[in-house]
Write a protein that holds these residues in place. Structure first.
Motif, mmCIF file in Angstrom:
data_model
loop_
_atom_site.group_PDB
_atom_site.id
_atom_site.type_symbol
_atom_site.label_atom_id
_atom_site.label_comp_id
_atom_site.label_asym_id
_atom_site.label_seq_id
_atom_site.Cartn_x
_atom_site.Cartn_y
_atom_site.Cartn_z
ATOM 1 N N SER A 403 33.039 37.264 37.717
ATOM 2 C CA SER A 403 33.641 38.126 37.748
ATOM 3 C C SER A 403 35.386 38.099 37.467
ATOM 4 O O SER A 403 36.004 38.250 38.146
ATOM 5 C CB SER A 403 34.013 36.698 39.037
ATOM 6 N N LEU A 404 35.216 37.933 36.179
ATOM 7 C CA LEU A 404 36.459 37.833 35.311
ATOM 8 C C LEU A 404 36.967 39.751 34.672
ATOM 9 O O LEU A 404 35.994 40.423 34.210
ATOM 10 C CB LEU A 404 35.809 37.066 33.719
ATOM 11 N N SER A 405 37.836 40.186 35.073
ATOM 12 C CA SER A 405 38.661 40.967 35.283
ATOM 13 C C SER A 405 39.026 41.625 34.021
ATOM 14 O O SER A 405 38.825 42.519 33.526
ATOM 15 C CB SER A 405 39.791 41.343 36.646
ATOM 16 N N TRP A 406 39.377 40.632 33.122
ATOM 17 C CA TRP A 406 39.446 40.841 31.983
ATOM 18 C C TRP A 406 38.536 40.858 30.709
ATOM 19 O O TRP A 406 39.130 41.036 29.466
ATOM 20 C CB TRP A 406 40.552 39.902 31.229
ATOM 21 N N MET A 407 37.393 41.075 31.161
ATOM 22 C CA MET A 407 35.811 40.958 29.801
ATOM 23 C C MET A 407 35.476 42.336 30.036
ATOM 24 O O MET A 407 35.153 42.627 31.532
ATOM 25 C CB MET A 407 35.785 39.746 30.217
ATOM 26 N N ASP A 408 35.470 43.302 29.407
ATOM 27 C CA ASP A 408 34.538 44.030 29.287
ATOM 28 C C ASP A 408 32.679 43.994 29.198
ATOM 29 O O ASP A 408 32.451 42.548 29.092
ATOM 30 C CB ASP A 408 34.673 45.369 28.581
ATOM 31 N N VAL A 549 39.218 42.430 24.052
ATOM 32 C CA VAL A 549 39.414 41.114 24.582
ATOM 33 C C VAL A 549 39.367 40.486 23.951
ATOM 34 O O VAL A 549 39.837 39.098 24.556
ATOM 35 C CB VAL A 549 37.634 41.021 25.510
ATOM 36 N N GLY A 550 39.169 40.157 22.355
ATOM 37 C CA GLY A 550 39.651 39.250 22.231
ATOM 38 C C GLY A 550 40.711 38.525 22.108
ATOM 39 O O GLY A 550 41.260 37.546 22.142
ATOM 40 N N ALA A 551 41.690 40.064 22.142
ATOM 41 C CA ALA A 551 43.361 39.654 22.110
ATOM 42 C C ALA A 551 44.148 39.772 23.454
ATOM 43 O O ALA A 551 44.624 38.463 23.570
ATOM 44 C CB ALA A 551 43.683 41.631 21.929
#
Length: 687
Positions: A403-408, A549-551
């Motif tokens: 569900s994490l929108s910030w993770m590709d 994603v790391g940033a």
């Protein structure tokens, strides 16, 4: 190794060559209430300060025991109960009444009995110490100094550096030697180098303490003065090259695989060949160092500091270590306690001898003692329920990753791979440690401390070049603690913590999810915190995140660093947001995962809810969590922890993560913008 709790100091030691008769079996303790009504402060507004709401009554009525620097409703009270249970096992073993099924009961009983032999320790006086000092005094040149350093390291002394066998961070199939920064008597470099706060006062107290201890150990005033001055100078030089505790949290920074050739280039004046030969490891080659500048400084000091200064330093370190174990006469033990109490702990009196001896016996022979403990005090139900709960928490993490929108997608796939490979160890190991080669002499606790050090050093060094033992545990089963090990990608939950108030068979499951469920979620989140995320599914230090994603992870982590950096442990004493970042990420993630697991379980069994003290099931979860952290600290201990502890104080371990959780705000109807419901724009969220 990332733990749910860090412990401050050694536990204490003591007296009686023949152990006293075992006390009668205690009456069964009344079961702890699922939630403690008396611990609550219902006059407090849960939306202003939830820690006070959940714990204010407990804090008001609780006095810290005189022998403690801190006390807590969760860890300390449970540790006290476990210690009493271990005492009965040890006293029976010392008196020759052990169960035949208890492995190494003779060695366990003799170690504990020698520790309890206070009268014998006083009768031996300084004889054992003087024998150790005589070897140090006989050092005639630098090669002999290296040999003596190796002998003392072999007996477990970590001066001027620490040695540890561990996995190669970039090849988790290999075991290599890690050379750590160390060599300091005070808890951190800041006490030597900074004039902030009470540091100058502590340095003056330490200087006086050094001189008094050396005098009590028999040195004439002039020699005690010269020796103390040499120790101060050498330790301060080493402290200047120590990295800060926040810097040591960076796995890439502390990975410096140099091997023997690189070690010799870093510190060419240190005779490494002689040192390793004396340790019984002449061919040892696989080496990494945590702090290259520190190793270089050790080499410089080895060559340039006067030989008498090194002798003074080694005499002091042996004396201080043995006073910490309480293996020397009481006058030295009391002087050390007085300094530690005034400067760091605030405790009013020494721990009772028997408690200290339980602790050091567990430290030396924890897996022999732990085998006896789990047979008596840890049932299959606790292991089975915890194992099922871990699976529920991992399922919640799987759903969260989706569900994490910030993770590709590529990073998400590798995160799922890592999650799927997490190994869970619950209760106790499958194979117990073999102490056959450890020598224990009932007649000298001093000798036993050194023997335990030799056993552990040899055990560590023997791992190097061998296949990784993936069944090994780094905590004994009675420990009231838990940990995540990034190089093994594993979570470990000893039997000691799987008891009330963390796991309470009498409590509604909603409370258990808040208490032990959060502990499980906390450790799992460590695999994905700012340190753990740098290791891949196989335990290798490798960047598996796409750059964007790391940033984004770093940006989200900076939110927590800023939030906790604004908190004060004491007026004017702020927390270090960088030092505590990993634990704060784990607390926030652990709560989110445990709450999601609880809600999933409630949906599966909608009739399972129970009324409790007027709280809804969701409120029970949060109160159960908070009440497992009700704590009090003496001022000296609070100051010390603010410098050295990667965990935030309990008040902020409760209020900090909860103020970021919309689920908490909904449960207690907290309006956005109140202290326990941070505005959406300021809310920190990672996992």
């Amino acid at each position: 190794m990332r733990r749910i709790l860090s412990f401050a100091a050694l536990i204490a030691v003591a007296a009686c060559r023949t152990a006293p008769p075992a006390p009668p079996a205690p009456a069964a303790a009344a079961p702890l209430p699922p939630l403690d009504e008396a611990a609550l402060d219902r006059s407090a507004d849960a939306c202003q300060d939830f820690y006070r709401f959940a714990c204010g009554g407990w804090i008001a009525r609780t006095e810290i025991p005189a022998d403690r620097s801190a006390w807590s409703r969760g860890f300390a009270e449970l540790d006290e109960r476990n210690t009493a249970q271990l005492r009965r096992i040890l006293e029976a073993a010392a008196a020759g009444r052990a169960d035949p099924a208890d492995a190494f009961s003779g060695k366990v009983g003799d170690y504990f009995g020698s520790c309890m032999d206070e009268r014998g320790i006083e009768a031996r006086g300084l004889a054992d110490l003087k024998a150790g000092w005589a070897r140090i005094d006989a050092i005639a040149d630098r090669p002999a100094l290296a040999a003596e350093l190796a002998r003392l390291h072999g007996a477990g002394m970590t001066a001027p550096f620490g040695l540890l066998a561990d996995q190669d961070a970039k090849d988790a199939t290999q075991v290599i030697l890690i050379v750590n920064q160390g060599g300091l008597s005070l808890p951190d470099r800041e006490y030597y180098l900074s004039d902030a706060g009470k540091n100058p006062e502590i340095r003056r107290a330490w200087a006086a303490h050094l001189r008094k201890m050396l005098g009590l150990a028999g040195l004439p005033p002039a020699q005690a003065e010269a020796g103390a001055a040499a120790v101060e100078q050498l330790e301060t030089a080493l402290a200047r090259t120590h990295w800060t505790r926040a810097e040591l949290r960076d796995p890439s920074r502390i990975y410096n695989r140099v091997d023997r050739a690189g070690l010799e280039r870093l510190a060419p004046d240190f005779p490494w060949a002689r040192f390793f030969a004396e340790l019984g490891q002449p061919g040892l080659d696989a080496v990494s160092v945590t702090t290259p500048a520190f190793v270089a400084e050790v080499g410089k000091q080895f060559a340039s500091a006067p030989l008498d200064a090194w002798k003074a330093y080694l005499r002091w370190r042996l004396l201080d270590d043995m006073a910490a174990f309480r293996a020397v006469p009481a006058a030295l033990v009391q002087e050390r306690f007085a300094f530690q109490s005034a400067s760091f702990s605030g405790a009013k009196e020494l721990q009772p001898r028997w408690k200290h001896c339980v602790g050091v016996t567990d430290e030396a022979l924890g897996f022999a003692l732990g085998q006896a403990y789990v047979r008596r005090h840890f049932g299959a139900e606790g292991k089975d329920r915890t194992t099922r709960l871990v699976a529920e928490i991992e399922k919640a993490m799987e759903a969260d990753l989706g569900s994490l929108s910030w993770m590709d997608a590529p990073t998400r796939e590798r995160a799922r791979e890592k999650l799927a490979r997490v190994v869970n160890k619950v209760g106790y190991p499958d194979a117990w440690r073999d102490y056959s080669t450890m020598r224990v002499d009932r007649g000298s606790f001093f000798a036993n401390v050194l023997a335990a050090g030799r056993f552990e050093t040899n055990r560590q060094l023997a791992k190097i070049g061998k296949p990784v033992d993936r069944g090994e545990w780094l905590m004994s089963p009675p420990a009231v603690n838990a940990y995540y090990n990034a190089s093994m990608n594993e979570m470990v939950f000893p039997a000691g913590i799987l008891q009330p108030p963390f796991f309470n068979r009498e409590a509604p499951e909603t409370v258990n999810y808040g208490a032990i469920g959060m502990v499980l979620g906390h450790e799992l989140t460590h695999g994905f915190d700012d340190e753990g995320r740098q290791y891949d599914a196989l335990g290798n230090l490798r960047d598996w995140w796409t750059p964007a994603v790391g940033a984004e992870f770093d940006r989200r982590a900076a939110c927590l660093e800023k939030q906790y950096g604004a908190y004060e442990a004491l007026p004017g004493v702020r927390l270090d947001g960088k030092l505590t970042l990993g634990e704060n990420i784990a607390d926030l993630g652990g709560l989110k995962l445990a709450f999601a697991a609880m809600q999933a379980a409630r949906r599966a069994q909608p009739a399972g809810d129970r009324a409790l003290l007027g709280f809804t099931p969701e409120q029970q979860f949060f109160v159960g969590y908070a009440q497992s952290w009700c704590s009090k600290y003496r001022e000296q201990e609070a100051r010390r922890r603010a410098v050295v502890d990667p965990h935030s104080p309990p008040r902020f371990r409760v209020n900090g993560p909860l103020s970021n959780l919309p689920e908490f705000a909904r449960a207690f109807a907290c309006a956005e913008g109140t202290p326990m419901a941070r505005p959406a724009a300021e809310r920190c969220e990672i996992w």
